[in-house]
Design a protein around this motif. Structure first.
Motif, PDB file in Angstrom:
ATOM      1  N   ALA A  87       0.889  -1.171  -0.128  1.00  0.00           N
ATOM      2  CA  ALA A  87      -0.193   0.023   0.157  1.00  0.00           C
ATOM      3  C   ALA A  87       0.779   1.303   0.058  1.00  0.00           C
ATOM      4  O   ALA A  87       0.566   2.488  -0.581  1.00  0.00           O
ATOM      5  CB  ALA A  87      -1.049   0.071   1.203  1.00  0.00           C
ATOM      6  N   MET A  88       2.017   1.489   0.627  1.00  0.00           N
ATOM      7  CA  MET A  88       2.799   2.359   0.671  1.00  0.00           C
ATOM      8  C   MET A  88       3.577   2.778  -0.680  1.00  0.00           C
ATOM      9  O   MET A  88       3.670   3.758  -0.961  1.00  0.00           O
ATOM     10  CB  MET A  88       3.938   2.238   1.828  1.00  0.00           C
ATOM     11  CG  MET A  88       3.264   2.375   3.242  1.00  0.00           C
ATOM     12  SD  MET A  88       2.777   4.062   3.415  1.00  0.00           S
ATOM     13  CE  MET A  88       4.130   5.203   3.287  1.00  0.00           C
ATOM     14  N   ARG A  89       3.977   1.580  -1.445  1.00  0.00           N
ATOM     15  CA  ARG A  89       4.807   1.778  -2.532  1.00  0.00           C
ATOM     16  C   ARG A  89       4.089   1.766  -3.909  1.00  0.00           C
ATOM     17  O   ARG A  89       4.515   2.027  -4.885  1.00  0.00           O
ATOM     18  CB  ARG A  89       5.962   0.609  -2.684  1.00  0.00           C
ATOM     19  CG  ARG A  89       5.381  -0.678  -2.750  1.00  0.00           C
ATOM     20  CD  ARG A  89       6.686  -1.633  -2.954  1.00  0.00           C
ATOM     21  NE  ARG A  89       6.183  -2.991  -2.929  1.00  0.00           N
ATOM     22  CZ  ARG A  89       6.202  -4.025  -2.246  1.00  0.00           C
ATOM     23  NH1 ARG A  89       6.423  -3.485  -0.959  1.00  0.00           N
ATOM     24  NH2 ARG A  89       5.744  -5.321  -2.503  1.00  0.00           N
ATOM     25  N   LEU A  90       2.594   1.240  -3.676  1.00  0.00           N
ATOM     26  CA  LEU A  90       1.777   1.208  -4.734  1.00  0.00           C
ATOM     27  C   LEU A  90       2.100   0.235  -5.751  1.00  0.00           C
ATOM     28  O   LEU A  90       1.880   0.679  -6.992  1.00  0.00           O
ATOM     29  CB  LEU A  90       1.418   2.659  -5.268  1.00  0.00           C
ATOM     30  CG  LEU A  90       0.589   3.562  -4.231  1.00  0.00           C
ATOM     31  CD1 LEU A  90       0.240   4.719  -5.233  1.00  0.00           C
ATOM     32  CD2 LEU A  90      -0.564   2.914  -3.828  1.00  0.00           C
ATOM     33  N   SER A  91       2.795  -0.629  -5.458  1.00  0.00           N
ATOM     34  CA  SER A  91       3.044  -1.782  -6.353  1.00  0.00           C
ATOM     35  C   SER A  91       3.128  -3.091  -5.880  1.00  0.00           C
ATOM     36  O   SER A  91       3.619  -3.261  -4.609  1.00  0.00           O
ATOM     37  CB  SER A  91       4.525  -1.197  -7.269  1.00  0.00           C
ATOM     38  OG  SER A  91       5.630  -1.445  -6.333  1.00  0.00           O
ATOM     39  N   LEU A  92       3.296  -4.133  -6.748  1.00  0.00           N
ATOM     40  CA  LEU A  92       3.554  -5.394  -6.253  1.00  0.00           C
ATOM     41  C   LEU A  92       4.056  -6.270  -7.397  1.00  0.00           C
ATOM     42  O   LEU A  92       3.720  -5.917  -8.677  1.00  0.00           O
ATOM     43  CB  LEU A  92       2.294  -6.008  -5.452  1.00  0.00           C
ATOM     44  CG  LEU A  92       0.919  -5.966  -6.391  1.00  0.00           C
ATOM     45  CD1 LEU A  92       0.728  -7.241  -7.100  1.00  0.00           C
ATOM     46  CD2 LEU A  92      -0.311  -6.152  -5.370  1.00  0.00           C
ATOM     47  N   VAL A  93       4.142  -7.637  -7.174  1.00  0.00           N
ATOM     48  CA  VAL A  93       4.742  -8.480  -8.170  1.00  0.00           C
ATOM     49  C   VAL A  93       3.771  -9.783  -8.316  1.00  0.00           C
ATOM     50  O   VAL A  93       3.559 -10.108  -7.296  1.00  0.00           O
ATOM     51  CB  VAL A  93       5.926  -9.008  -7.976  1.00  0.00           C
ATOM     52  CG1 VAL A  93       6.374 -10.084  -9.110  1.00  0.00           C
ATOM     53  CG2 VAL A  93       7.175  -8.389  -8.070  1.00  0.00           C
ATOM     54  N   ALA A 137       9.481 -11.360  -9.675  1.00  0.00           N
ATOM     55  CA  ALA A 137       9.300 -10.865 -10.986  1.00  0.00           C
ATOM     56  C   ALA A 137       9.969 -11.905 -12.007  1.00  0.00           C
ATOM     57  O   ALA A 137      10.983 -12.375 -11.901  1.00  0.00           O
ATOM     58  CB  ALA A 137       9.618  -9.442 -11.065  1.00  0.00           C
ATOM     59  N   ALA A 138       9.466 -12.125 -13.233  1.00  0.00           N
ATOM     60  CA  ALA A 138       9.784 -12.857 -14.377  1.00  0.00           C
ATOM     61  C   ALA A 138       9.740 -14.227 -14.056  1.00  0.00           C
ATOM     62  O   ALA A 138      10.020 -15.039 -15.017  1.00  0.00           O
ATOM     63  CB  ALA A 138      11.169 -12.586 -14.825  1.00  0.00           C
ATOM     64  N   SER A 139       9.065 -14.686 -13.087  1.00  0.00           N
ATOM     65  CA  SER A 139       8.556 -16.098 -12.885  1.00  0.00           C
ATOM     66  C   SER A 139       7.362 -16.506 -13.368  1.00  0.00           C
ATOM     67  O   SER A 139       6.502 -15.594 -13.443  1.00  0.00           O
ATOM     68  CB  SER A 139       8.792 -16.638 -11.015  1.00  0.00           C
ATOM     69  OG  SER A 139       7.912 -15.760 -10.373  1.00  0.00           O
ATOM     70  N   VAL A 166      -6.134  -5.823 -14.555  1.00  0.00           N
ATOM     71  CA  VAL A 166      -5.471  -4.373 -14.432  1.00  0.00           C
ATOM     72  C   VAL A 166      -4.894  -4.312 -15.832  1.00  0.00           C
ATOM     73  O   VAL A 166      -4.167  -5.105 -16.531  1.00  0.00           O
ATOM     74  CB  VAL A 166      -4.140  -4.494 -13.401  1.00  0.00           C
ATOM     75  CG1 VAL A 166      -3.397  -3.417 -13.404  1.00  0.00           C
ATOM     76  CG2 VAL A 166      -4.752  -4.774 -11.968  1.00  0.00           C
ATOM     77  N   ALA A 167      -5.058  -3.056 -16.449  1.00  0.00           N
ATOM     78  CA  ALA A 167      -4.611  -2.724 -17.654  1.00  0.00           C
ATOM     79  C   ALA A 167      -3.052  -2.751 -17.942  1.00  0.00           C
ATOM     80  O   ALA A 167      -2.632  -2.336 -16.971  1.00  0.00           O
ATOM     81  CB  ALA A 167      -5.180  -1.247 -18.019  1.00  0.00           C
ATOM     82  N   GLY A 168      -2.586  -3.458 -18.664  1.00  0.00           N
ATOM     83  CA  GLY A 168      -1.217  -3.538 -19.090  1.00  0.00           C
ATOM     84  C   GLY A 168      -0.473  -4.753 -18.165  1.00  0.00           C
ATOM     85  O   GLY A 168       0.617  -5.048 -18.306  1.00  0.00           O
ATOM     86  N   GLY A 169      -1.399  -5.583 -17.379  1.00  0.00           N
ATOM     87  CA  GLY A 169      -0.941  -6.541 -16.456  1.00  0.00           C
ATOM     88  C   GLY A 169      -0.712  -7.734 -17.275  1.00  0.00           C
ATOM     89  O   GLY A 169      -1.278  -7.933 -18.452  1.00  0.00           O
ATOM     90  N   PRO A 170       0.089  -8.759 -16.937  1.00  0.00           N
ATOM     91  CA  PRO A 170       0.135 -10.084 -17.550  1.00  0.00           C
ATOM     92  C   PRO A 170      -1.019 -10.764 -17.867  1.00  0.00           C
ATOM     93  O   PRO A 170      -1.298 -11.302 -18.937  1.00  0.00           O
ATOM     94  CB  PRO A 170       0.949 -10.773 -16.601  1.00  0.00           C
ATOM     95  CG  PRO A 170       1.726  -9.785 -15.799  1.00  0.00           C
ATOM     96  CD  PRO A 170       0.794  -8.733 -15.552  1.00  0.00           C
ATOM     97  N   ASP A 208       4.923  -9.977 -13.052  1.00  0.00           N
ATOM     98  CA  ASP A 208       5.390  -8.741 -13.449  1.00  0.00           C
ATOM     99  C   ASP A 208       5.150  -7.565 -12.369  1.00  0.00           C
ATOM    100  O   ASP A 208       3.991  -7.991 -11.625  1.00  0.00           O
ATOM    101  CB  ASP A 208       4.890  -8.201 -14.836  1.00  0.00           C
ATOM    102  CG  ASP A 208       5.984  -7.153 -15.406  1.00  0.00           C
ATOM    103  OD1 ASP A 208       7.004  -6.856 -14.687  1.00  0.00           O
ATOM    104  OD2 ASP A 208       5.777  -6.616 -16.492  1.00  0.00           O
ATOM    105  N   THR A 209       5.757  -6.410 -12.281  1.00  0.00           N
ATOM    106  CA  THR A 209       5.498  -5.438 -11.553  1.00  0.00           C
ATOM    107  C   THR A 209       4.144  -4.890 -11.885  1.00  0.00           C
ATOM    108  O   THR A 209       4.222  -4.411 -12.986  1.00  0.00           O
ATOM    109  CB  THR A 209       6.711  -4.606 -11.214  1.00  0.00           C
ATOM    110  OG1 THR A 209       7.922  -5.189 -10.983  1.00  0.00           O
ATOM    111  CG2 THR A 209       6.189  -3.319 -10.247  1.00  0.00           C
TER     112      THR A 209
END
Length: 726
Positions: free
Chosen positions: A236-242, A308-310, A261-265, A335-336
């Motif tokens: 929640a603090m960094r607004l990103s996850l893998v 990431a990348a797994s 999510v738009a653009g997600g895998p 991906d992130t």
């Protein structure tokens, strides 16, 4: 903000439950503390007693307070325990400190196990009522809020409380047009699902609940975060996850895709669709497939996230297929994922005035986020609230807006550093906030990083949900005379927290002990006052949507008091007080003619009256009349087009009696879209006030926003420059 017990626990309290009347009652398995729990509790206690701003020894006095907080957390509405249970448990009132200090948590776990047993009993009774039905011509009532009531004195009294709750569930579905057979089937399934959720509560949940009873007994904003909760806090603090870029929900016993999510895998691959059900998860190209049917949502999410990348493989039941439909296996590369919905965003509104059109830019900031890890690694493009707002301000200037409104409603805070940097975008390099630690030492946080990005008219929109960092920013804008503060009094959280990584302290290589978020200091405004308890008082008031006695710092019995320290040397950059009488007069004239605004005022008055009355009728005729009035008002609020669109898509307006996971996904999404498209009466008026302040700053005293066109028109939706939705 107020700590809420893990969703699995409270989901049970909000509905009626479990086993059939003609089968043996099945109790959830007894929970026992894990080996690491006692060590984590002792380590947390050592930190709290030494470093907390309100340091308290862990003794019998604090134990008694923890005991009361634990019962309040487990059974806030006094629906499960009996008075005799409480009397029997009273022997443990002064033993909870010993449980922590002696690293023996059997006592708090025994209390939790009794809670689960009582919940199972109440659920079994609730389900047994479904065979008979109810008399809806009787003039019975149901108490809405029981937190101030005593625990039921007898089993008979407790069962009567639950009978009325089941009757209300039935009546809500009846009013929504369902027949008795359908209601009986739906409630039977609902209570069975709730029973299964109860059975999924594990020892980690019980430990986290007890630890938060301990921490919040000291002070409201001190919390324990288990390893999984700590990970979610960081996200929640960094607004990103893998992950794969899919929002999941639990629906009808399956983990179901709610959104991509738009653009997600997941979206890019085209292999996953909204409504698909995940029944298996496998790691890597050839790892064994784990059957996840019936699993908890957070457990499935943990399996799908990774490095990431797994590669992660999913067994999918396609949307629309029955339970026996053939599954398919898909493979996605993690991906992130950037959480764009939680980031700052901006829109440009056009306002009609006596001299033509004015443009007002509105920046909505949900939280003061900051990717600390990326910053520490030297990433020049690390994500932060102030950086994103700076980009948006550049966009708004390119759109030639006349004024800017920062919408901080329901922004619960976040990074202090970001609050200081954000203030600098409007005030430059000035002192922003003072902090005082437990020793009484005072330091001043001065913006030294950000330059002024907007010099034009400014306003800040706040509500009761605006807390902490939001209050720091709003208070600084107000104290320097830089802009108007519009809304209702803010939350009143004037304390500073830091996160202690218990595993780092214990030198654990794996996340085992969790984190401790503890209060270490108190905020003070540059004028010497504090936002603690009282919050920020707006210059321009709008109707309060909630009840201050139920939400906000003043609702806590152990909140720190309001106090004052000497002001820091600061030079105001403006004085808006001379303009306030004119702004208020224009505001009052406008809203008196705004039907939507007056409808909101009326609705809030009715809601306050109902809360004060604290009961709802269980008579069908009475409730039908109330429902018809509610439907009419909602249609007016949404507007004809939005209401028709929601209904056409199967969305809901008035109460349909269903819980979230009982509706079809399409209906949930349609309802959410209708709410998003609804007329935001408060925002509209705040935009009009900004337009008025633009006129006054230009020396034009007779050109208020038009009273005949009070709803500003949104003319542009701005995206962050250089960002991508993933």
């Amino acid at each position: 903000m107020r700590y809420k017990l893990l969703g699995l626990v409270l989901a049970v309290a909000g509905a009626m439950p479990l086993a059939t009347a003609d089968t043996e009652l099945a109790f959830p398995p007894l929970l026992e503390p894990a080996a690491q729990d006692a060590k984590a509790a002792r380590l947390a206690a050592d930190l709290l007693s030494r470093y907390h701003y309100k340091a308290m020894p862990l003794d019998d006095t604090l134990s008694s307070q923890v005991f009361d907080q634990y019962l309040k957390l487990l059974d806030p509405e006094k629906l499960y325990f009996l008075r005799s249970d409480i009397d029997r448990l009273a022997a443990d009132r002064t033993r909870l400190d010993d449980a922590i200090l002696n690293e023996d948590l059997r006592t708090p776990f025994a209390i939790f196990n009794l809670y689960e047993r009582r919940a199972a009993e109440r659920m079994a009774f609730a389900r047994s009522l479904l065979a008979g039905g109810f008399d809806f011509e009787r003039n019975e009532t149901l108490m809405i809020d029981r937190k101030d009531q005593p625990w039921p004195a007898t089993e008979t009294e407790a069962l009567e409380l639950w009978r009325k709750r089941v009757k209300n569930d039935w009546l809500r579905l009846r009013l929504a047009g369902r027949d008795d057979a359908a209601i009986r089937k739906l409630l039977d399934k609902r209570y069975d699902n709730n029973a299964k959720r109860l059975a999924k509560i594990n020892s980690a949940d019980a430990f986290e609940a007890f630890m938060n009873a301990y921490t919040t007994a000291i002070e409201p904003h001190t919390n324990y975060l288990g390893p999984r909760a700590a990970e979610n806090f960081d996200i929640a603090m960094r607004l990103s996850l893998v992950g794969i870029g899919a929002a999941l929900t639990e629906h009808d016993g399956h983990i179901t895709v709610r959104e991509l999510v738009a653009g997600g895998p997941a979206m890019v691959s085209g292999q996953l669709q909204v409504g698909d059900r995940i029944v298996g998860v496998g790691q890597g190209p050839s790892g064994s497939m784990e059957d996840v049917v019936g699993w908890r949502l957070d457990d499935v999410v943990a399996l799908i996230r990774g490095k990431a990348a797994s590669t992660v493989r999913l067994d999918i039941l396609p949307a629309g297929g029955g339970p026996d439909a053939p599954a398919k296996t898909i493979a996605l590369v993690r991906d992130t994922i950037k959480m764009q919905d939680s980031a700052a965003k901006a829109k440009v509104y056009s306002v009609t005035s006596g001299e033509g059109k004015r443009r007002v830019g509105v920046i909505t900031l949900p939280s003061f986020y900051e990717d600390v890890a990326a910053m520490q690694k030297g990433d020049k493009d690390y994500r932060s609230a102030a950086r994103d707002v700076a980009r948006l301000l550049q966009d708004l200037k390119a759109q030639q807006v006349d004024g800017v409104l920062m919408d901080l409603r329901n922004n619960g805070g976040g990074s202090l550093r970001e609050a200081v940097a954000l203030t600098g975008l409007f005030l430059g390099k000035v002192p922003v906030v003072q902090t005082r630690n437990a020793k009484g030492d005072v330091s001043v946080a001065t913006n030294s990083d950000t330059a002024v990005a907007w010099q034009g008219p400014l306003a800040v929109l706040i509500n009761r949900g605006s807390a902490s960092a939001s209050e720091i920013f709003a208070a600084a804008v107000q104290d320097y005379g830089r802009g108007l503060v519009i809304g209702e009094p803010s939350f009143g959280k004037g304390t500073v927290q830091t996160v202690a990584r218990l595993d780092q302290i214990a030198r654990n290589p794996k996340p085992t002990f969790g984190d401790l978020k503890l209060t270490i200091a108190q905020f003070f405004r540059v004028n010497g006052g504090t936002t603690q308890l009282h919050g920020v008082m707006p210059d321009m008031r709008v109707p309060a949507l909630g009840d201050d006695s139920l939400f906000g710092e003043s609702s806590f019995g152990n909140a720190l008091p309001w106090t004052r320290i000497p002001a820091v040397d600061h030079q105001p950059v403006g004085d808006l007080k001379p303009h306030l009488p004119r702004l208020k007069a224009w505001h009052e004239s406008r809203v008196q003619r705004d039907r939507d605004y007056q409808d909101l005022v009326d609705d809030l008055a009715k809601a306050r009256a109902q809360r004060k009355n604290n009961v709802i009728s269980l008579n069908e005729d009475v409730r039908r009349k109330e429902r018809a009035a509610q439907e009419k008002r909602l249609v007016a609020l949404l507007g004809g087009a939005a209401a028709s669109a929601a209904s056409a898509a199967g969305g809901t307006l008035a109460d349909d009696g269903l819980q979230f996971n009982e509706r079809q996904l399409a209906r949930n999404l349609a309802s959410q879209k209708a709410r998003d498209d609804a007329n935001d009466v408060i925002l509209n008026e705040a935009v009009n006030i900004v337009s008025d302040s633009v006129a006054l700053k230009a020396g034009k005293s007779q050109v208020a926003a038009s009273v005949s066109s009070t709803r500003p028109t949104m003319i542009k939706d701005l995206l962050l420059q250089g960002s991508s939705e993933q």
